[in-house]
Scaffold this motif. Structure first.
Motif, short mmCIF file in Angstrom:
data_model
loop_
_atom_site.label_atom_id
_atom_site.label_comp_id
_atom_site.label_asym_id
_atom_site.label_seq_id
_atom_site.Cartn_x
_atom_site.Cartn_y
_atom_site.Cartn_z
N TYR A 174 -27.36 -51.18 47.43
CA TYR A 174 -26.17 -52.00 47.57
C TYR A 174 -25.05 -51.26 48.29
O TYR A 174 -24.15 -51.89 48.87
N LEU A 216 -28.35 -60.07 49.30
CA LEU A 216 -29.59 -60.24 48.53
C LEU A 216 -30.76 -60.65 49.40
O LEU A 216 -31.90 -60.21 49.16
N LYS A 263 -32.20 -57.44 50.80
CA LYS A 263 -32.30 -56.32 49.86
C LYS A 263 -33.47 -55.40 50.19
O LYS A 263 -33.34 -54.17 50.15
#
Length: 239
Positions: free
Chosen positions: A98, A33, A36
């Motif tokens: 992802y 994260l 990201k």
């Protein structure tokens, strides 16, 4: 190689080892994260999401300089928006961020000084398979982004249009290489399922050497995705 339904069933059956839960959350928070935007930038680069194509896609009826004259504040704000802010391209366009993040974790423990291809250092061309990458317009050193784009294009992933859950899992497994040794010994690949109830032991302590007793201690990419879905961070379409 698993079918789409088999991949979905495996994902549904997957439960994260309680002993690995804290480690997986640290990976998600601190490695995935927190970076990201860098993974999204690689996806966008593969989609050729440039400011120029964005402006042309909007079908302006007035020249940009006239629009700026009329209301510079609104025009500048409009032109500076990214593609993800528009309806032209959504989060589901291209390679999911992802997916790139999971490959990066497995190949180099999310190290931005190493090639996405195989974890070799960006200070030179790759040495391990695939060797002598990236194929770009200059020699080393390379940035992580330009090498990552080369790695994903090399595998044709920039041409893929379906990124449902079974396709994501298949392409993750293919990235590492679908080993017959796992299939012959009825072992689920640790590249996907490490750290869950679906993997205990068996793997490759080094290239081309398989051992039934070897335990791959890295967290599997499917397990990371499962943790992210459980936390409501992502929602991967099943079809």
């Amino acid at each position: 190689m698993a079918t789409d339904l088999e991949y979905i069933n495996l994902f549904n059956r997957c439960t994260i080892s309680p002993l690995k839960s804290a480690e997986i959350n640290r990976i998600v928070d601190n490695k995935i994260l927190s970076n990201k935007s860098r993974y999204q930038a690689i996806r966008n680069k593969l989609l050729n999401l440039t400011e120029y194509t964005y402006r042309n896609a909007c079908f302006f009826t007035e020249p940009e300089d006239r629009l700026l004259e009329k209301n510079p504040k609104i025009a500048n704000g409009f032109f500076s928006r990214s593609f993800s802010d528009t309806g032209l391209f959504s989060e589901t366009s291209g390679i999911p961020w992802y997916f790139i993040a999971c490959v990066h974790y497995r190949e180099s423990n999310s190290d931005f000084t190493k090639h996405l291809h195989n974890g070799d250092p960006l200070s030179g061309f790759t040495r391990q398979h695939p060797a002598n990458r990236p194929k770009i317009g200059h020699g080393p050193p390379f940035t992580f982004e330009e090498s990552a784009v080369d790695a994903l294009k090399l595998r044709g992933l920039d041409k893929e249009t379906v990124w449902s859950l079974p396709k994501v899992l298949l392409r993750l497994e293919q990235y590492n290489g679908i080993a017959k040794a796992y299939q012959n010994n009825n072992i689920n690949s640790p590249y996907l399922w490490g750290g869950s109830n679906l993997y205990t032991k068996g793997g490759f302590p080094r290239d081309h050497v398989f051992s039934l007793d070897y335990v791959n201690k890295q967290i599997g990419t499917a397990v990371i995705l499962k943790a992210m879905e459980n936390r409501g961070i992502i929602n991967i379409p099943r079809q």
